[in-house]
Design an enzyme around this catalytic site. Structure first.
Site, mmCIF file in Angstrom:
data_model
loop_
_atom_site.group_PDB
_atom_site.id
_atom_site.type_symbol
_atom_site.label_atom_id
_atom_site.label_comp_id
_atom_site.label_asym_id
_atom_site.label_seq_id
_atom_site.Cartn_x
_atom_site.Cartn_y
_atom_site.Cartn_z
ATOM 1 N N THR A 146 -10.535 -9.746 -57.673
ATOM 2 C CA THR A 146 -10.340 -8.989 -58.909
ATOM 3 C C THR A 146 -9.306 -7.897 -58.663
ATOM 4 O OG1 THR A 146 -12.322 -7.776 -58.257
ATOM 5 C CG2 THR A 146 -12.566 -9.393 -60.026
ATOM 6 N N HIS A 167 -20.792 -16.572 -56.560
ATOM 7 C CA HIS A 167 -19.616 -15.777 -56.185
ATOM 8 C C HIS A 167 -19.039 -16.134 -54.832
ATOM 9 C CE1 HIS A 167 -19.878 -12.672 -59.412
ATOM 10 N NE2 HIS A 167 -21.162 -13.002 -59.385
ATOM 11 N N LYS A 200 -8.925 -4.242 -49.897
ATOM 12 C CA LYS A 200 -10.111 -5.056 -50.123
ATOM 13 C C LYS A 200 -10.955 -4.958 -48.870
ATOM 14 C CE LYS A 200 -7.248 -8.588 -50.744
ATOM 15 N NZ LYS A 200 -7.623 -9.391 -51.872
ATOM 16 N N ARG A 201 -12.200 -5.472 -48.905
ATOM 17 C CA ARG A 201 -13.004 -5.483 -47.699
ATOM 18 C C ARG A 201 -12.236 -6.197 -46.572
ATOM 19 N NH1 ARG A 201 -18.413 -3.406 -48.029
ATOM 20 N NH2 ARG A 201 -18.658 -4.334 -45.979
ATOM 21 N N LYS A 245 -6.009 -6.284 -60.902
ATOM 22 C CA LYS A 245 -5.722 -4.864 -61.112
ATOM 23 C C LYS A 245 -4.278 -4.558 -60.705
ATOM 24 C CE LYS A 245 -10.571 -4.198 -60.236
ATOM 25 N NZ LYS A 245 -11.586 -4.086 -59.161
ATOM 26 N N LYS A 262 -9.880 -13.080 -45.529
ATOM 27 C CA LYS A 262 -8.888 -12.398 -46.375
ATOM 28 C C LYS A 262 -7.573 -12.183 -45.613
ATOM 29 C CE LYS A 262 -12.546 -9.942 -48.952
ATOM 30 N NZ LYS A 262 -12.416 -10.296 -50.376
HETATM 31 C C1 NBG Z 1 -17.148 -11.910 -54.292
HETATM 32 C C2 NBG Z 1 -15.955 -12.801 -53.976
HETATM 33 C C3 NBG Z 1 -14.710 -12.360 -54.715
HETATM 34 C C4 NBG Z 1 -15.007 -12.209 -56.192
HETATM 35 C C5 NBG Z 1 -16.212 -11.290 -56.380
HETATM 36 C C6 NBG Z 1 -16.589 -11.167 -57.839
HETATM 37 C C7 NBG Z 1 -19.331 -11.892 -53.181
HETATM 38 C C8 NBG Z 1 -20.505 -12.696 -52.748
HETATM 39 N N1 NBG Z 1 -18.323 -12.544 -53.741
HETATM 40 O O1 NBG Z 1 -13.698 -13.301 -54.546
HETATM 41 O O2 NBG Z 1 -15.732 -12.792 -52.595
HETATM 42 O O3 NBG Z 1 -13.903 -11.684 -56.877
HETATM 43 O O4 NBG Z 1 -17.332 -11.810 -55.696
HETATM 44 O O5 NBG Z 1 -16.806 -12.408 -58.416
HETATM 45 O O6 NBG Z 1 -19.336 -10.701 -53.023
#
Ligand code: NBG
Length: 817
Positions: free
Chosen positions: A660, A362, A553-554, A664, A559
């Site tokens: 993701t 991820h 988002k975080r 949405k 980002k």
């Molecule tokens: C996160 C990514 C996102 C991705 C999500 C789900 C981790 C390690 N990775 O871009 O930063 O959408 O995983 O796949 O949290």
């Protein structure tokens, strides 16, 4: 004899009302006149849970006798969101529940609002796991999700004087009606100690691990009902409790405190979720959590397997999916269980592992790839480290056959990193053991093969694949955006909820003025509702007719929330200089920062500083607002997506694995302004370039800039609007009384700028001008909005899960008896 059918709860309003009152009486010992909101919430939840359990039992019965393969999804995080509304939707009980409660003088919406969600995840990764559980059940695929039942989930975010303040998330304090504790199941998990190597009287060599400490794992199950099917799977979350037998010796010698201390330490294991988003904490407790839950999960699989089949059937019965490297210790643990406990030889055991384990990566961020110090792992898991060494030895032999004499490559690929202090590289461990390794968007999977796992992809190209992420349309459209749901369903029927590609039927309405009108009205109503809620809850105000521009988002430098803020400052500056493009905007931020991530926290502070300065300026606030919505979680996310016009997906290209939230927003009809990063690339392909606002450097250009020596300050010299924005920050306008407040942020941007904020500024700001122009042509905008939804069918988690099922897991749907 009482048969299952006799117990089936009835779903009409009168039966449900009776059940609710019964739950008040017999579960909560309350009569209606004195029942609180929480009592009613719990009573309804218990009544709903009965219906879920009924379905679940029927699924379990079918699975019990079946010969199919099940998915074992291993994830350290699940962000399942509030359960009441979602369960009512799945069970088709909304109307009955509303009526049943109304008859008691209680408002359903009020109870749904009352529910506190289990925040057992940080962000996208945990939410993805929850969407995948939903799709697995909806597609009738037998699956169990295993994870950790943290007593405190992700912290609650308060804002004080513009700063993030963390509060512990006591989500269990009012009870959790959705879980079922399984008292009859428990597994013991060892830590520390030593390994005895013995050769028995038949000359058979065995290893026996004697742990120094034993913890017990007990499961709490939560049902996961499929939509439009009776299939119901479950999430099994493990909680640590002390092992009494072990404590007993301490008691016997009168060491009461040692025994109690042991108990407290055991139970601390599952106390709290590590609040780091895509960057590992490197703490012993975290490693213990990871080992604890995969050990419980695997022992549990074996327990079930042995009821009906020999141990050698493990890989035929289970497809084990590692959600990132957090559960990668499943590899040596499964080897240990198969060899040391169940008597298989190394080769047989390795064959089982290789046939059942697969790994999803991820992230590419180097600092986010998990490694554990070798000494820590040796001390905590002495047997596992032996197994890891043996896996590595055999693996490096294979590397030497393919690339004889290439020691550099062998060192790069080794599971044990030898740079400085020795480390166990979890991504390498997971990769070596897996039959498939996948990234989470097309670009990410390609970069994975070209960068972090390049050597592995050269060795085993056939093992690498892509599965682009998806999101569940049940929670993120049907549940959270009922008005849009009704409009879509009126136009094309309700088949899209289970088959999202059907949204394509909306295309034919995209030019229809009447339909556009209704589409716009839904968006407007959603904005009004959000505005009312924000005002009521936080006293935050915005104008629902404004362009609602959202980044949720975080908070992370990659980002680039600070790029968005620089744009806000540039707009503010233009207004102050008398330039007016006639567009009224509200720029919304929401997201948590890791508590120790100082730059991220400073970005939050800056957002508030900018918001306050704009608010204080009479002219500016008519045109522009910056709003920071506190405590972003699934519940608030469900309010925001339906209201958004513009989705900010502005990460430095090559850094966001998928995203993701981007999906949405698109599904709910927001247009995207974004870079060619993660799944943005595929979203743009689907919705069409003319309905997507693209800007910025590509991943290749980013790499090239860095390679040739990137100097951010040259952009300041070239771009007056940029340099004025930076000057406004340093002037103290956004930090009255403390001009130096943002110095660390500004210095970093001007001198390092590791995420190329300044390099992308001009392109971003110009593209935002295009956004403004497009917004003013309302019909065109609405058409694009409709087409964004209509063409987003690919981003259903049902599509992702079908791909996993076919190409990775080889599992088939099981129809209930
Ligand atoms: C996160 C990514 C996102 C991705 C999500 C789900 C981790 C390690 N990775 O871009 O930063 O959408 O995983 O796949 O949290």
């Amino acid at each position: 004899m009482i048969e299952g059918e006799d117990l089936k709860p009835r779903d009409d309003a009168a039966s449900l009302r009776k059940d609710i009152v019964e739950k008040l009486f017999f579960e909560l010992a309350k009569f209606p006149d004195v029942a609180t909101r929480n009592d009613y919430y719990l009573a309804l939840a218990y009544a709903v849970r009965d219906r879920l359990l009924f379905r679940w039992i029927n699924s379990s019965r079918t699975y019990y006798t079946g010969k199919h393969r099940s998915v074992i999804y291993l994830s350290a995080e699940y962000l399942i969101g509030p359960q009441l509304g979602a369960s009512l939707l799945t069970l088709g009980l909304e109307e009955s529940a509303k009526a049943a409660l109304a008859a008691q003088g209680v408002d359903l919406a009020d109870l749904i609002e009352h529910e506190e969600e289990p925040g057992l995840g940080n962000g996208g990764l945990g939410r993805l796991a929850a969407c995948y559980m939903d799709s697995l059940a909806t597609l009738d695929l037998p699956a169990v999700g295993h994870g950790l039942r943290y007593e405190f989930g992700i912290f609650d975010q308060d804002i004080r004087d513009g700063w993030q303040v963390e509060r512990t998330d006591r989500w269990l304090r009012r009870g959790n009606p959705w879980e079922v504790r399984r008292y009859e199941i428990e597994h013991t998990v060892g830590f520390g100690g030593w390994v005895d190597h013995v050769t028995d009287e038949h000359g058979k060599y065995t290893a026996r691990w004697i742990p120094a400490q034993i913890v017990k794992g007990v499961p709490y199950d939560t049902t996961v009902p499929g939509y439009g099917t009776q299939t119901t799977n479950f999430l099994r979350l493990w909680s640590a409790v002390a092992d009494e037998e072990f404590d007993l010796d301490a008691f016997q010698v009168g060491e009461y405190w040692r025994a109690v201390d042991q108990k407290i330490r055991s139970e601390n294991l599952t106390k709290v979720l590590y609040p780091n988003d895509s960057s590992p904490a490197g703490k012993q407790l975290r490693l213990e959590q990871q080992f604890f839950f995969v050990s419980c999960a695997l022992q549990d699989c074996i327990r079930l397997l042995l009821q009906r089949a020999p141990i050698r059937d493990f890989a035929d019965k289970f497809a084990v999916q590692l959600n990132d490297t957090h559960p990668a210790l499943a590899v040596p643990e499964l080897m240990r269980l198969l060899i040391d406990i169940h008597g298989l030889g190394w080769d047989e055991a390795w064959d089982q592992v290789r046939r059942c384990v697969a790994y999803t990566n991820h992230t590419l961020l180097p600092e986010a790839l998990e490694t554990w110090p070798l000494p820590l792992m040796q001390r905590l898991l002495p047997r596992h480290i032996e197994i890891i060494y043996e896996i590595n030895r055999r693996f490096l032999d294979e590397v030497a056959v393919k690339w004889p004499g290439d020691h550099e490559r062998a060192a790069r690929m080794s599971i044990i990193g030898e740079h400085g202090d020795k480390q166990v590289r979890m991504a390498h461990l997971a990769t070596v053991a897996s039959h498939h390794i996948n990234g989470v968007a097309a670009l990410h999977s390609r970069l994975l093969k070209e960068t972090v796992l390049r050597d592995f992809a050269e060795l085993w190209p056939e093992r690498f694949t892509n599965v682009t992420n998806g999101v569940t349309p049940r929670r993120f459209v049907a549940l959270s955006n009922p008005k849009l749901t009704d409009l879509i369903t009126d136009a094309i029927g309700d088949g899209w909820i289970k088959n999202l590609d059907k949204l394509a039927d909306l295309e034919k309405h995209a030019d229809d003025r009447g339909f556009q009108e209704k589409w716009r009205a839904v968006k407007h109503r959603n904005k009004v509702e959000l505005a009312n809620w924000l005002d009521k809850t936080y006293g935050l105000k915005f104008d629902p007719s404004a362009l609602f521009d959202a980044q949720c988002k975080r908070i992370h430098e990659y980002k680039r929330q600070h790029l968005n803020l620089l744009h806000a400052i540039a707009l503010f500056d233009r207004i102050r200089r008398g330039e007016d493009d006639g567009v009224t905007r509200t720029i919304v931020f929401a997201g948590k920062a890791a508590p120790a991530y100082r730059t991220a926290k400073l970005i939050i502070r800056l957002a508030h500083g900018v918001a306050d300065a704009i608010n204080a300026d009479e002219r500016a606030r008519e045109r522009l607002r910056v709003v920071f919505i506190p405590d972003f979680n699934v519940k608030t996310a469900q309010r925001i997506y339906p209201a958004a016009d513009l989705s900010e997906q502005i990460s430095t290209a090559g850094m966001e694995a998928s995203g993701t939230g981007n999906m949405k927003f698109t599904l709910n009809g927001a247009l995207t302004i974004g870079t060619l990063d993660g799944a943005n690339v595929e979203i743009r392909e689907c919705v069409g370039a003319e309905h997507f606002f693209l800007f910025g450097l590509t991943a290749e250009q980013v790499t090239e800039r860095k390679r040739t020596g990137y100097r951010p300050y040259i952009h300041l010299a070239e771009d007056q609007e940029l340099s004025r924005a930076i000057d406004l920050i340093t002037s103290g306008l956004f930090s009255p009384g403390d001009r130096g407040l943002y110095a660390p942020l500004v210095d970093n941007l001007v001198h390092q700028d590791p995420f190329l904020v300044l390099a992308d500024f001009r392109s971003y700001v110009d593209t935002q001008r295009d956004v403004g122009n497009a917004w003013q042509a309302q019909a065109g905008w609405t058409k694009s909005s409709i087409l964004n939804s209509a063409r987003a069918g690919k981003f259903s988690s049902d599509r992702s899960i079908s791909e996993y099922a076919k190409t990775i897991w080889r599992v088939q749907p099981v129809k209930l008896k």
